[in-house]
Motif scaffolding. Structure first.
Motif, PDB file in Angstrom:
ATOM      1  N   PRO A 265      47.513 -41.301  66.509  1.00 43.00           N
ATOM      2  CA  PRO A 265      47.282 -42.297  67.553  1.00 43.00           C
ATOM      3  C   PRO A 265      48.138 -41.990  68.778  1.00 43.00           C
ATOM      4  O   PRO A 265      49.317 -41.671  68.649  1.00 43.00           O
ATOM      5  CB  PRO A 265      47.729 -43.608  66.919  1.00 43.00           C
ATOM      6  CG  PRO A 265      48.063 -43.315  65.499  1.00 43.00           C
ATOM      7  CD  PRO A 265      48.269 -41.840  65.396  1.00 43.00           C
ATOM      8  N   LEU A 266      47.543 -42.079  69.933  1.00 38.72           N
ATOM      9  CA  LEU A 266      48.315 -42.000  71.163  1.00 38.72           C
ATOM     10  C   LEU A 266      49.020 -43.339  71.397  1.00 38.72           C
ATOM     11  O   LEU A 266      50.212 -43.366  71.654  1.00 38.72           O
ATOM     12  CB  LEU A 266      47.403 -41.622  72.329  1.00 38.72           C
ATOM     13  CG  LEU A 266      48.073 -41.443  73.679  1.00 38.72           C
ATOM     14  CD1 LEU A 266      49.142 -40.370  73.637  1.00 38.72           C
ATOM     15  CD2 LEU A 266      47.029 -41.117  74.730  1.00 38.72           C
ATOM     16  N   PRO A 267      48.298 -44.458  71.277  1.00 38.46           N
ATOM     17  CA  PRO A 267      48.983 -45.741  71.464  1.00 38.46           C
ATOM     18  C   PRO A 267      49.746 -46.175  70.207  1.00 38.46           C
ATOM     19  O   PRO A 267      49.383 -45.822  69.090  1.00 38.46           O
ATOM     20  CB  PRO A 267      47.858 -46.742  71.739  1.00 38.46           C
ATOM     21  CG  PRO A 267      46.587 -45.983  71.759  1.00 38.46           C
ATOM     22  CD  PRO A 267      46.846 -44.641  71.178  1.00 38.46           C
ATOM     23  N   LEU A 268      50.774 -46.948  70.443  1.00 46.39           N
ATOM     24  CA  LEU A 268      51.471 -47.688  69.390  1.00 46.39           C
ATOM     25  C   LEU A 268      50.926 -49.107  69.465  1.00 46.39           C
ATOM     26  O   LEU A 268      50.536 -49.562  70.537  1.00 46.39           O
ATOM     27  CB  LEU A 268      52.972 -47.712  69.662  1.00 46.39           C
ATOM     28  CG  LEU A 268      53.643 -46.347  69.735  1.00 46.39           C
ATOM     29  CD1 LEU A 268      54.889 -46.411  70.586  1.00 46.39           C
ATOM     30  CD2 LEU A 268      53.968 -45.861  68.331  1.00 46.39           C
ATOM     31  N   GLY A 269      50.896 -49.806  68.359  1.00 53.14           N
ATOM     32  CA  GLY A 269      50.444 -51.183  68.466  1.00 53.14           C
ATOM     33  C   GLY A 269      49.857 -51.726  67.203  1.00 53.14           C
ATOM     34  O   GLY A 269      49.912 -51.104  66.141  1.00 53.14           O
ATOM     35  N   GLY A 270      49.276 -52.912  67.336  1.00 51.51           N
ATOM     36  CA  GLY A 270      48.699 -53.572  66.187  1.00 51.51           C
ATOM     37  C   GLY A 270      48.236 -54.976  66.528  1.00 51.51           C
ATOM     38  O   GLY A 270      48.110 -55.352  67.697  1.00 51.51           O
ATOM     39  N   HIS A 271      47.990 -55.732  65.476  1.00 51.66           N
ATOM     40  CA  HIS A 271      47.474 -57.096  65.614  1.00 51.66           C
ATOM     41  C   HIS A 271      48.474 -58.020  66.296  1.00 51.66           C
ATOM     42  O   HIS A 271      49.677 -57.790  66.265  1.00 51.66           O
ATOM     43  CB  HIS A 271      47.134 -57.660  64.233  1.00 51.66           C
ATOM     44  CG  HIS A 271      45.986 -56.967  63.593  1.00 51.66           C
ATOM     45  ND1 HIS A 271      46.154 -55.901  62.741  1.00 51.66           N
ATOM     46  CD2 HIS A 271      44.661 -57.179  63.683  1.00 51.66           C
ATOM     47  CE1 HIS A 271      44.960 -55.483  62.333  1.00 51.66           C
ATOM     48  NE2 HIS A 271      44.037 -56.240  62.889  1.00 51.66           N
ATOM     49  N   ILE A 272      47.943 -59.084  66.846  1.00 48.89           N
ATOM     50  CA  ILE A 272      48.767 -60.121  67.462  1.00 48.89           C
ATOM     51  C   ILE A 272      48.872 -61.262  66.471  1.00 48.89           C
ATOM     52  O   ILE A 272      47.865 -61.804  66.018  1.00 48.89           O
ATOM     53  CB  ILE A 272      48.153 -60.580  68.790  1.00 48.89           C
ATOM     54  CG1 ILE A 272      48.083 -59.376  69.733  1.00 48.89           C
ATOM     55  CG2 ILE A 272      48.947 -61.724  69.390  1.00 48.89           C
ATOM     56  CD1 ILE A 272      47.311 -59.636  70.992  1.00 48.89           C
ATOM     57  N   ASP A 273      50.094 -61.589  66.099  1.00 48.88           N
ATOM     58  CA  ASP A 273      50.363 -62.598  65.084  1.00 48.88           C
ATOM     59  C   ASP A 273      50.786 -63.916  65.719  1.00 48.88           C
ATOM     60  O   ASP A 273      51.143 -63.963  66.901  1.00 48.88           O
ATOM     61  CB  ASP A 273      51.490 -62.109  64.160  1.00 48.88           C
ATOM     62  CG  ASP A 273      51.158 -60.795  63.477  1.00 48.88           C
ATOM     63  OD1 ASP A 273      49.991 -60.598  63.093  1.00 48.88           O
ATOM     64  OD2 ASP A 273      52.067 -59.958  63.337  1.00 48.88           O
ATOM     65  N   GLU A 274      50.789 -64.961  64.928  1.00 47.45           N
ATOM     66  CA  GLU A 274      51.215 -66.274  65.437  1.00 47.45           C
ATOM     67  C   GLU A 274      52.661 -66.254  65.926  1.00 47.45           C
ATOM     68  O   GLU A 274      53.016 -67.028  66.809  1.00 47.45           O
ATOM     69  CB  GLU A 274      51.029 -67.347  64.360  1.00 47.45           C
ATOM     70  CG  GLU A 274      49.578 -67.729  64.161  1.00 47.45           C
ATOM     71  CD  GLU A 274      49.387 -68.835  63.147  1.00 47.45           C
ATOM     72  OE1 GLU A 274      48.788 -69.866  63.514  1.00 47.45           O
ATOM     73  OE2 GLU A 274      49.840 -68.669  61.998  1.00 47.45           O
ATOM     74  N   ILE A 275      53.484 -65.353  65.397  1.00 53.56           N
ATOM     75  CA  ILE A 275      54.884 -65.276  65.854  1.00 53.56           C
ATOM     76  C   ILE A 275      54.972 -64.845  67.321  1.00 53.56           C
ATOM     77  O   ILE A 275      55.994 -65.043  67.962  1.00 53.56           O
ATOM     78  CB  ILE A 275      55.742 -64.332  64.978  1.00 53.56           C
ATOM     79  CG1 ILE A 275      55.168 -62.914  65.007  1.00 53.56           C
ATOM     80  CG2 ILE A 275      55.897 -64.846  63.576  1.00 53.56           C
ATOM     81  CD1 ILE A 275      56.088 -61.869  64.404  1.00 53.56           C
ATOM     82  N   ASP A 276      53.898 -64.254  67.841  1.00 47.48           N
ATOM     83  CA  ASP A 276      53.881 -63.838  69.245  1.00 47.48           C
ATOM     84  C   ASP A 276      53.639 -65.011  70.187  1.00 47.48           C
ATOM     85  O   ASP A 276      53.775 -64.872  71.405  1.00 47.48           O
ATOM     86  CB  ASP A 276      52.796 -62.777  69.467  1.00 47.48           C
ATOM     87  CG  ASP A 276      53.073 -61.507  68.679  1.00 47.48           C
ATOM     88  OD1 ASP A 276      54.234 -61.060  68.664  1.00 47.48           O
ATOM     89  OD2 ASP A 276      52.131 -60.977  68.070  1.00 47.48           O
TER      90      ASP A 276
END
Length: 190
Positions: free
Chosen positions: A85-96
């Protein structure tokens, strides 16, 4: 898979038009749409439900004309294992979800610091656009940022990932078969 993650109805996201690839025109409109129309739902209910698109935070790290690349060696999504993967990242959680803060920017920062140890400073953040691919797994839409750094002090910090390091755009374009599907599209917009 029981955690709640941010998602948006496909009909809402694509109410004006459906695209395939990286949406760079009207990108601010779509970013606002994600902020205003997304909702939290249980992840396991979304994994095979194409009516909803899981919102994925994506950060590309750049130093001068080089891009940080890593390899996925053992993660939950088998179809991506051994790809880079070129990008880093993932899902957006309720903690955000913190009062008064931009949930998307909060998620970008959290994902970045979960996945890498960043010793370099972030000089600039540029919003590239939204990415979506209509494929055998059409349940994700990503918003993509490029963070420009003052150096190359970056190392993966998450199990299942390994460093490759900073590489040129030419390297990325001549090694597309090693890249994740989203990365193969994003490199032509850098």
């Amino acid at each position: 898979m029981d955690e709640k993650i941010l998602c948006i109805k496909g009909d809402t996201l694509f109410k004006d038009e459906k695209w395939n690839g990286l949406m760079t025109s009207d990108k601010e409109k779509y970013l606002s749409l994600l902020k205003e129309e997304s909702e939290f739902r249980v992840r396991k209910d979304l994994e095979t439900n194409p009516e909803y698109k899981q919102v994925i935070a994506q950060v590309i790290l750049r130093y001068k004309d080089k891009y940080f690349l890593h390899r996925q060696v053992k993660k939950n999504e088998d179809r991506l294992n051994s790809l880079c993967p070129l990008p880093l990242g993932g899902h957006i959680d309720e903690i955000d979800l913190t009062k008064g803060d931009d949930i998307l920017e909060t998620a970008l920062e959290r994902e970045l610091h979960e996945e890498v140890l960043l010793g370099s400073e972030i000089l600039k953040k540029t919003y590239l656009g939204l990415i979506y691919i209509e494929d055998e797994n059409p349940v994700n839409v990503g918003f993509v940022y490029v963070f420009d750094l003052d150096g190359v002090d970056v190392h993966v910090n998450e199990e299942g990932l390994e460093d490759i390091g900073f590489v040129s755009l030419d390297y990325l374009k001549t090694n597309t078969e090693k890249l994740t599907y989203w990365s193969r599209i994003i490199i032509y917009h850098l």
